[in-house]
Design an enzyme around this catalytic site. Structure first.
Site, PDB file in Angstrom:
ATOM      1  N   THR A   1      -1.015   2.147   6.834  1.00  7.77           N
ATOM      2  CA  THR A   1      -0.893   0.889   6.088  1.00  7.77           C
ATOM      3  C   THR A   1      -0.903  -0.258   7.096  1.00  7.77           C
ATOM      4  O   THR A   1      -0.548  -0.067   8.258  1.00  7.77           O
ATOM      5  CB  THR A   1       0.395   0.859   5.236  1.00  7.77           C
ATOM      6  OG1 THR A   1       0.611  -0.487   4.769  1.00  7.77           O
ATOM      7  CG2 THR A   1       1.636   1.270   6.020  1.00  7.77           C
ATOM      8  N   GLY A   2      -1.301  -1.438   6.636  1.00  6.84           N
ATOM      9  CA  GLY A   2      -1.346  -2.585   7.534  1.00  6.84           C
ATOM     10  C   GLY A   2      -2.660  -3.321   7.389  1.00  6.84           C
ATOM     11  O   GLY A   2      -3.366  -3.152   6.390  1.00  6.84           O
ATOM     12  N   HIS A   3      -2.996  -4.129   8.385  1.00 12.96           N
ATOM     13  CA  HIS A   3      -4.209  -4.947   8.314  1.00 12.96           C
ATOM     14  C   HIS A   3      -5.454  -4.060   8.379  1.00 12.96           C
ATOM     15  O   HIS A   3      -5.798  -3.512   9.426  1.00 12.96           O
ATOM     16  CB  HIS A   3      -4.206  -5.973   9.446  1.00 12.96           C
ATOM     17  CG  HIS A   3      -5.370  -6.886   9.387  1.00 12.96           C
ATOM     18  ND1 HIS A   3      -6.309  -6.988  10.386  1.00 12.96           N
ATOM     19  CD2 HIS A   3      -5.778  -7.725   8.406  1.00 12.96           C
ATOM     20  CE1 HIS A   3      -7.232  -7.861  10.031  1.00 12.96           C
ATOM     21  NE2 HIS A   3      -6.930  -8.329   8.851  1.00 12.96           N
TER      22      HIS A   3
ATOM     23  N   THR B   1       0.871  -1.184   0.000  1.00  9.15           N
ATOM     24  CA  THR B   1       0.000   0.000   0.000  1.00  9.15           C
ATOM     25  C   THR B   1       0.902   1.226   0.000  1.00  9.15           C
ATOM     26  O   THR B   1       1.960   1.214   0.634  1.00  9.15           O
ATOM     27  CB  THR B   1      -0.875  -0.005   1.269  1.00  9.15           C
ATOM     28  OG1 THR B   1      -1.845  -1.029   1.132  1.00  9.15           O
ATOM     29  CG2 THR B   1      -1.572   1.325   1.500  1.00  9.15           C
TER      30      THR B   1
HETATM   31  N1  ASP Z   1      -4.375  -1.428   4.572  1.00  8.31           N
HETATM   32  C1  ASP Z   1      -4.468  -2.151   3.337  1.00  8.31           C
HETATM   33  C2  ASP Z   1      -5.777  -2.866   3.282  1.00  8.31           C
HETATM   34  O1  ASP Z   1      -6.101  -3.550   4.236  1.00  8.31           O
HETATM   35  C3  ASP Z   1      -3.345  -3.124   3.127  1.00  8.31           C
HETATM   36  C4  ASP Z   1      -1.953  -2.640   3.432  1.00  8.31           C
HETATM   37  O2  ASP Z   1      -1.754  -1.535   3.905  1.00  8.31           O
HETATM   38  O3  ASP Z   1      -0.989  -3.384   3.180  1.00  8.31           O
HETATM   39  O4  ASP Z   1      -6.443  -2.804   2.290  1.00  8.31           O
END
Ligand code: ASP
Length: 312
Positions: free
Chosen positions: A217-219, A166
Site C-alpha cells: 500500500t502507498g503511493h 487500500t
Molecule cells: N497503492 C494505492 C494506489 O496507488 C493507494 C494506497 O495504497 O493507498 O492506488
C-alpha cells in the site's frame, strides 16, 4: 504448517476519529481469514475473504468507501495471487461492483488472462453473473467531501494522499501454500482510467510458495517504479528476514523515488512482518491463535483469538 494471516487497511495518515473503526475493521478481517485457515481452508480463500470484508467496510478505501476519481466516480483495482503455481488475476478501473477482489479471482480461475480492465472487466463480470450495483452505492459522504475539497484546493495530483485505506491480506495455510490479495479505490481525484500498483503483479502483491507472499500500500506510481512486492521477496531470497527485507525495500523506494508506503509479508516458514514508512498503517495478524494489531510505529497490541471473538 501452522496457518498465519496478516492484513492491512492502508498506509498513510490515519486521523484520530477514524482509528477505532479502522482498528476494528482490520481485526475483523484477520479473524475472518484465520477462521477459514483453521478449518483447513486455503490461503487463497482466506485472503480473498479478509479483503472482501474490508471492501464491505466503509472505513476503507476499497469497495464501498473508495475514494473518487476526478469525475467523482469510484474506479477500483484489485489483485489476487496463488503462491502454489504463480497464478494471478487482477482487475483495474472497475466500476459498479461491490467486491473487485472476487472478480480478480474469477479472472484468475475462469480466463486465460491475468488482468482485465474497465469495459472488458465489466463485460466479464456480467458473464460471470457478478451483480452490478449503482456506482453511488460505493460512495460515502466522506469520500464525496474529500473529492470536493480536493477539487476546490486544486491540489497537486502527484502529492501522496493523506488518508489511507487500500486493503490487503497475505496468508499461509496448513499445506504451506501462500497467497496475497489487495484491493483499492486508488488515489483520490486520480485521472479517469488511472491504473495503480494494486492491479499490477509484483507491485500491489506477489505470492510464491518458495519465498512468501506480500501485499503493498502507498503511493502507487512509486510502488510501480520499484516493483515493491517482488523487490521485497527478492531480498528474502537473498537471506533477509521478512522485517529486514520489508524495511530495505521501503527504504529503497523512499530514497530512490521519494515514495512512501507500507507492506505486509508472510514467509514460506510462517514468519511475518507489517512495516511502513508513512506515519501510520493499520494492520492485524493471527498466528498460534494469538491476535496482534497496531496502527502507529512500534505499536503492538496482543490478545487471544477467543478474547477477541468475545469482544466482537
Ligand atoms: N497503492 C494505492 C494506489 O496507488 C493507494 C494506497 O495504497 O493507498 O492506488
Amino acid at each position: 504448517m501452522k496457518p498465519v494471516i496478516v492484513v492491512h487497511g492502508g498506509a498513510g495518515r490515519i486521523f484520530k476519529d477514524r482509528e477505532e473503526g479502522i482498528r476494528s475493521g482490520v481485526i475483523r478481517a484477520a479473524l475472518k481469514g484465520y477462521s477459514i485457515l483453521k478449518q483447513g481452508g486455503s490461503a487463497l480463500d482466506a485472503t480473498e475473504e479478509a479483503v472482501a470484508s474490508m471492501e464491505d467496510d466503509p472505513h476503507f478505501n476499497a469497495g464501498c468507501g473508495s475514494v473518487l476519481n476526478e469525475n467523482g466516480e469510484v474506479e477500483m483495482d484489485a489483485i489476487i495471487m496463488d503462491g502454489k503455481n504463480l497464478a494471478s488475476g487482477a482487475v483495474s478501473a472497475v466500476t459498479c461492483i461491490a467486491n473487485p477482489i472476487n472478480l480478480a479471482r474469477l479472472v484468475m480461475e475462469k480466463t486465460e488472462h491475468m488482468l482485465l480492465t474497465d469495459r472488458g472487466a465489466k463485460l466479464f463480470a456480467k458473464v460471470m453473473d457478478v451483480p452490478e450495483i449503482p456506482g453511488e452505492k460505493l460512495i460515502t459522504e466522506r469520500s464525496l467531501e474529500r473529492w470536493k475539497k480536493k477539487l476546490e484546493a486544486d491540489s497537486n495530483p502527484v502529492e501522496f494522499k493523506k488518508e489511507p485505506g487500500t486493503v490487503g491480506a497475505v496468508a499461509i495455510d496448513n499445506e504451506g501454500n501462500v497467497a496475497c490479495a489487495t484491493s483499492t479505490g486508488g488515489l483520490s481525484n486520480k485521472l479517469v482510467g488511472r491504473v495503480g500498483d494494486s492491479a499490477c503483479i509484483g507491485c500491489g502483491g506477489y505470492a510464491d510458495n518458495q519465498v512468501g507472499a506480500v501485499s503493498t500500500t502507498g503511493h502507487g506510481e512509486s510502488i510501480m517504479k520499484v516493483v515493491l512486492a517482488r523487490l521485497l521477496l527478492y531480498h528474502m531470497e537473498q537471506g533477509m528476514s521478512p522485517e529486514k527485507a520489508a524495511d530495505t525495500a521501503l527504504n529503497y523506494m523512499k530514497t530512490r523515488v521519494g515514495g512512501l508506503g507500507g507492506v505486509i509479508v508472510v514467509s514460506s516458514s510462517g514468519d511475518w512482518a507489517a512495516r511502513f514508512s508513512t506515519n501510520q498503517m493499520s494492520w492485524a495478524t493471527v498466528k498460534d491463535d494469538q491476535l496482534q494489531y497496531g496502527i502507529h510505529t512500534g505499536e503492538l497490541y496482543t490478545s487471544s483469538v477467543s478474547e477477541a471473538l468475545g469482544s466482537k
